[in-house]
Design a protein around this motif. Sequence first.
Motif, mmCIF file in Angstrom:
data_model
loop_
_atom_site.group_PDB
_atom_site.id
_atom_site.type_symbol
_atom_site.label_atom_id
_atom_site.label_comp_id
_atom_site.label_asym_id
_atom_site.label_seq_id
_atom_site.Cartn_x
_atom_site.Cartn_y
_atom_site.Cartn_z
ATOM 1 N N THR A 273 59.711 59.763 -18.860
ATOM 2 C CA THR A 273 60.370 60.583 -19.868
ATOM 3 C C THR A 273 59.441 60.890 -21.041
ATOM 4 O OG1 THR A 273 61.323 58.574 -20.844
ATOM 5 C CG2 THR A 273 62.680 59.801 -19.296
ATOM 6 N N LEU A 274 58.551 59.950 -21.369
ATOM 7 C CA LEU A 274 57.595 60.214 -22.451
ATOM 8 C C LEU A 274 56.597 61.298 -22.050
ATOM 9 C CD1 LEU A 274 56.875 56.625 -23.830
ATOM 10 C CD2 LEU A 274 58.097 58.472 -24.971
ATOM 11 N N VAL A 275 56.123 61.235 -20.810
ATOM 12 C CA VAL A 275 55.219 62.274 -20.322
ATOM 13 C C VAL A 275 55.929 63.621 -20.323
ATOM 14 C CG1 VAL A 275 53.980 63.145 -18.301
ATOM 15 C CG2 VAL A 275 53.761 60.743 -18.949
ATOM 16 N N GLY A 276 57.168 63.635 -19.795
ATOM 17 C CA GLY A 276 57.937 64.872 -19.795
ATOM 18 C C GLY A 276 58.209 65.378 -21.196
ATOM 19 N N SER A 277 58.406 64.444 -22.138
ATOM 20 C CA SER A 277 58.680 64.829 -23.524
ATOM 21 C C SER A 277 57.510 65.571 -24.149
ATOM 22 C CB SER A 277 59.003 63.587 -24.356
ATOM 23 O OG SER A 277 60.208 62.997 -23.937
ATOM 24 N N ILE A 278 56.292 65.150 -23.805
ATOM 25 C CA ILE A 278 55.110 65.819 -24.360
ATOM 26 C C ILE A 278 55.097 67.292 -23.962
ATOM 27 C CG2 ILE A 278 52.589 65.910 -24.304
ATOM 28 C CD1 ILE A 278 52.638 62.847 -23.860
ATOM 29 N N PHE A 279 55.322 67.560 -22.682
ATOM 30 C CA PHE A 279 55.316 68.945 -22.196
ATOM 31 C C PHE A 279 56.510 69.727 -22.744
ATOM 32 C CE2 PHE A 279 52.538 66.802 -19.267
ATOM 33 C CZ PHE A 279 51.565 67.744 -18.969
ATOM 34 N N LEU A 280 57.674 69.051 -22.820
ATOM 35 C CA LEU A 280 58.862 69.710 -23.350
ATOM 36 C C LEU A 280 58.703 70.013 -24.832
ATOM 37 C CD1 LEU A 280 61.703 70.661 -22.583
ATOM 38 C CD2 LEU A 280 62.553 68.396 -23.217
ATOM 39 N N LEU A 281 58.029 69.117 -25.551
ATOM 40 C CA LEU A 281 57.794 69.318 -26.979
ATOM 41 C C LEU A 281 56.875 70.506 -27.220
ATOM 42 C CD1 LEU A 281 58.174 68.296 -29.883
ATOM 43 C CD2 LEU A 281 56.188 66.814 -29.528
ATOM 44 N N VAL A 282 55.802 70.605 -26.417
ATOM 45 C CA VAL A 282 54.875 71.738 -26.551
ATOM 46 C C VAL A 282 55.599 73.053 -26.266
ATOM 47 C CG1 VAL A 282 52.788 72.820 -25.610
ATOM 48 C CG2 VAL A 282 52.866 70.339 -25.960
ATOM 49 N N ALA A 283 56.554 73.010 -25.353
ATOM 50 C CA ALA A 283 57.315 74.228 -25.013
ATOM 51 C C ALA A 283 58.355 74.565 -26.074
ATOM 52 C CB ALA A 283 58.003 74.048 -23.665
ATOM 53 N N ASN A 284 58.728 73.569 -26.893
ATOM 54 C CA ASN A 284 59.811 73.807 -27.869
ATOM 55 C C ASN A 284 59.505 73.159 -29.211
ATOM 56 O OD1 ASN A 284 62.141 74.902 -25.952
ATOM 57 N ND2 ASN A 284 61.193 73.166 -24.915
ATOM 58 N N LEU A 285 58.328 73.408 -29.764
ATOM 59 C CA LEU A 285 57.992 72.830 -31.063
ATOM 60 C C LEU A 285 58.975 73.304 -32.127
ATOM 61 C CD1 LEU A 285 54.082 73.009 -31.329
ATOM 62 C CD2 LEU A 285 55.517 70.962 -31.288
ATOM 63 N N PRO A 286 59.474 72.389 -32.975
ATOM 64 C CA PRO A 286 60.464 72.761 -33.993
ATOM 65 C C PRO A 286 59.823 73.455 -35.197
ATOM 66 C CG PRO A 286 59.971 70.432 -34.171
ATOM 67 C CD PRO A 286 59.203 70.935 -32.976
ATOM 68 N N ILE A 287 59.105 74.537 -34.933
ATOM 69 C CA ILE A 287 58.443 75.301 -35.984
ATOM 70 C C ILE A 287 58.925 76.751 -35.899
ATOM 71 C CG2 ILE A 287 56.238 76.107 -36.892
ATOM 72 C CD1 ILE A 287 54.935 73.632 -35.671
ATOM 73 N N THR A 288 59.389 77.287 -37.002
ATOM 74 C CA THR A 288 59.910 78.648 -37.024
ATOM 75 C C THR A 288 58.834 79.647 -36.614
ATOM 76 O OG1 THR A 288 61.402 78.030 -38.830
ATOM 77 C CG2 THR A 288 61.052 80.387 -38.461
#
Length: 442
Positions: free
Chosen positions: A35-50
Amino acid sequence: MNTVFEKFLSVLEKIANTKALLALKDGFVLTMPVTLVGSIFLLVANLPITGYSDFMVAHLGENWNVGLNQVSGATFDLLAIISVVGISYYYAKAEKVDGISCAIISLVSFFIVTASSAISEGGEVVSSVIPKVWTGGQGVITSIIIGLLTAWTFCFFVKRKITIKMPAGVPEGVSNAFIAVIPGFVIALVSMGLYYVLHNFDTTLTEFIFKVMQEPMQSLTDTYVGGIIMVVLCALLFWMGLHGPNIVMGPILPILTANSIANGALAEKGPLTVAAGAYIMTPQVLDYFVKIGGTGITLGLLIAALLRAKSKQMKEISKLSLLPGLFNINEPVIFGLPIVYNPLMLFPFIIVPVITFTIIYLAIATGFLAPFTAVQVPWTMPPILSGFILQGFKGVFVQVVIIVMSTIVYYPFMAMQDRRLYEQELAASKPKEEFKTSIVVE
């Protein structure tokens, strides 16, 4: 009262150390690296930056995040599979039985009772496929039940030697394979029977458990009262000297993880809000907000002590505990001050997490913070940094508010504890001073 209290603790310890709960805890921990590995890729796809998504589309095209989503899907959508393997493996290992064979048979059983077809967008039934919807968050409770029951059955047969015995000299791997045949056959037979019965009702065991058990449990854990109970129990048990999070979160963590995965699926369909059906209670709420600095949010206590403490014990404990506390490890202050069995520290140790949970719950319920998806960071990630990664500057703001609040609430209790320790230190040093004075007079 002491006898009753000790018996109560003894019962809790026995429950926490049962093979089933330990297997559940250790087995589900196996999902963390994935889940941590998946989180890294998911985070890059959905960075919380406007404007981040628009920027990436403009420079890399509409499909810029296809590969990132493929990786996150291949990790979070296998959560139930990893769980059933891990739980059954650790249960068998605790029983000193071949864990690999047990885990494989449990996996087979899980697949037998899970759907093996899917309906396409055009309404056509596609056979010989395993729908990811049931191997991810929605299959978690089934994976727990199958993992524990199949492991228990496997160990029952093996420990009673109801197996195919191979002659001496046969390699261990071959011998274990034949040992697993009879229990494997029984487990597969029972699994097939369950599949056959539920198939007549146009469902599967995984779907049935999800609708009857998992959905109600997810709804129950998502309430404010349910969250308060979790928070209070974690803190209270830790104050008693037991690892509260391990005891409480063992059976609850899979449910909260399923909530976060469900939120991720909901986010793909539109804006993620509580009004749209998103869950508030996810692992991130507890790990990165309610447990800033560790259970009890003792980071506030350390800051208060560093600002005002006079006693050597309080000063030294605070200095030594600060660095681990920044990484959410607070055993040094819990057992060093101590907080454990310290009546003076019981109230703030419980009330600070309760206030914190109220703050984060309201922040999500009112829409100030978005509900959390499956994006996670290591639990040792320091506050402020974890808040920014998960929720941007709003997450940082909420974490700062929590740290300030915890410092204010802990301050008077720290002052009382510090005064007691300071008086004890003065009393301990007084006889030495009198002895020295008497020598000088003579």
